[in-house]
Design an enzyme around this catalytic site. Structure first.
Site, PDB file in Angstrom:
ATOM      1  N   LYS A 136       0.831  -1.107   0.261  1.00  0.00           N
ATOM      2  CA  LYS A 136       0.028   0.028   0.007  1.00  0.00           C
ATOM      3  C   LYS A 136       0.847   1.284  -0.025  1.00  0.00           C
ATOM      4  CE  LYS A 136      -3.331   2.328   2.714  1.00  0.00           C
ATOM      5  NZ  LYS A 136      -4.358   2.467   3.673  1.00  0.00           N
TER       6      LYS A 136
HETATM    7  C1  5RP Z   1      -1.731   4.483   7.043  1.00  0.00           C
HETATM    8  C2  5RP Z   1      -3.076   3.784   6.404  1.00  0.00           C
HETATM    9  C3  5RP Z   1      -4.488   4.279   6.553  1.00  0.00           C
HETATM   10  O1  5RP Z   1      -5.220   3.339   6.595  1.00  0.00           O
HETATM   11  C4  5RP Z   1      -4.304   5.192   5.437  1.00  0.00           C
HETATM   12  O2  5RP Z   1      -3.805   6.406   5.601  1.00  0.00           O
HETATM   13  C5  5RP Z   1      -5.541   4.979   4.328  1.00  0.00           C
HETATM   14  O3  5RP Z   1      -6.573   5.870   4.558  1.00  0.00           O
HETATM   15  P1  5RP Z   1      -6.436   7.321   3.792  1.00  0.00           P
HETATM   16  O4  5RP Z   1      -7.150   6.797   2.295  1.00  0.00           O
HETATM   17  O5  5RP Z   1      -7.418   7.943   4.500  1.00  0.00           O
HETATM   18  O6  5RP Z   1      -5.103   7.995   3.762  1.00  0.00           O
HETATM   19  O7  5RP Z   1      -2.850   2.472   6.191  1.00  0.00           O
HETATM   20  O8  5RP Z   1      -1.487   3.837   8.101  1.00  0.00           O
END
Ligand code: 5RP
Length: 291
Positions: A204
């Site tokens: 991610k």
């Molecule tokens: C960071 C993450 C959060 O879940 C992430 O920030 C996702 O959320 P957003 O779309 O609000 O940025 O994994 O720890």
């Protein structure tokens, strides 16, 4: 140790050339994995499209009851049916997510602190608890380029992969963005690749200019975080560009649950990611569903 003085920037990313190893399975880099891994990854990534809309609502573990997450029962439970996967902490999962949901869970498996934010990760959930919760993936953050935390978070990812792979549970490496870290393709490419090289099955990260290189050079699927709340049309453009540039979907939080109509927004995101509709069409859909 490799000679870092002669570290040469990658130049040939084979852009436009399909991944030659993806013939046998719809999830990048998973063709050689065992049945249990493939089954769990297939719960997250739709076998027809190879994509996923993951709904992230783990923010409370460092931010408390932030906007849009004050009442998970009211804010998030109505969105569950439209998400492909739910990313949350075990506390919220056990207390508030109906156990009869059939959606796969990507469990936030490390810990942060509200003081140093999530870069303070040095705790990993007990693997037995992840098994008890029947999770489909475990998410662990990596703070690449953060001197004080990088080694600790890499060790945490290693531990997560060692433990989770005993039970065929995929691990998602989450790349942190600290204050000193550049938000560019070089940084996200480095961080994503380090996650994958250390065993993450999903990465991610964030969308950026040159993202196609980040995705191409990462041997496992990359999903993007949404980041801070944008106007809905811009958030849909972000999803469209990311998928077009090689992302296998999104793991989005604030741009869904802080939307003026979260139920409409998640459906619009879903259509952009899985059906490839344009951001304009997605926005029309959002407006229609918001009525
Ligand atoms: C960071 C993450 C959060 O879940 C992430 O920030 C996702 O959320 P957003 O779309 O609000 O940025 O994994 O720890």
């Amino acid at each position: 140790m490799a000679d870092l003085d002669d570290l040469r920037e990658g130049v040939n990313f084979g852009l436009g050339v399909a991944d030659t190893q993806r013939r046998s399975f719809h999830v990048k880099g998973a063709g050689n994995l065992a049945w249990g891994m493939k089954d769990r990854l297939s719960r997250i990534f739709n076998p027809k499209t190879g994509k996923a809309v993951m709904l992230a609502f783990d923010h409370g573990f460092i931010m408390g009851p932030t906007s849009g997450l004050e009442r998970i029962d009211l804010n998030i439970v109505p969105l569950i049916e439209y998400a492909d996967c739910l990313m949350c902490t075990r506390g919220i999962l056990r207390s508030t997510i109906p156990a009869d949901t059939t959606k796969p869970i990507c469990l936030r498996s490390d810990a942060g602190t509200s003081v140093l934010t999530e870069l303070n990760d040095n705790v990993l959930i007990d693997i037995e608890d992840a098994i008890r919760l029947n999770v489909s993936a475990m998410a662990v953050m990596l703070a690449i380029g953060e001197e004080a935390h990088e080694a600790q978070t890499v060790a945490n990812l290693y531990r997560a992969v060692d433990l989770a792979s005993r039970y065929d549970i995929p691990v998602m490496g989450v790349t942190a963005v600290g204050k000193q870290m550049a938000r560019d393709a070089r940084y996200f490419g480095l961080a994503s690749r380090i996650c994958a090289e250390n065993g993450a099955n999903i990465v991610k990260t964030y969308y950026c200019e040159g993202f196609e290189k980040v995705a191409a050079a990462c041997p496992v699927p990359v999903v993007i975080a949404g980041g801070k709340k944008l106007p809905e049309k811009e958030a849909l453009e972000l999803c469209y560009k990311a998928v077009n540039d090689g992302a296998a979907g999104v793991d989005m939080g604030r741009n869904v649950f802080q939307s003026s109509s979260p139920v409409a927004m998640i459906q619009a995101v879903h259509a952009v990611v899985h059906q490839g509709i344009t951001p304009e069409q997605g926005y029309e859909l959002f407006l229609d569903l918001s009525k």
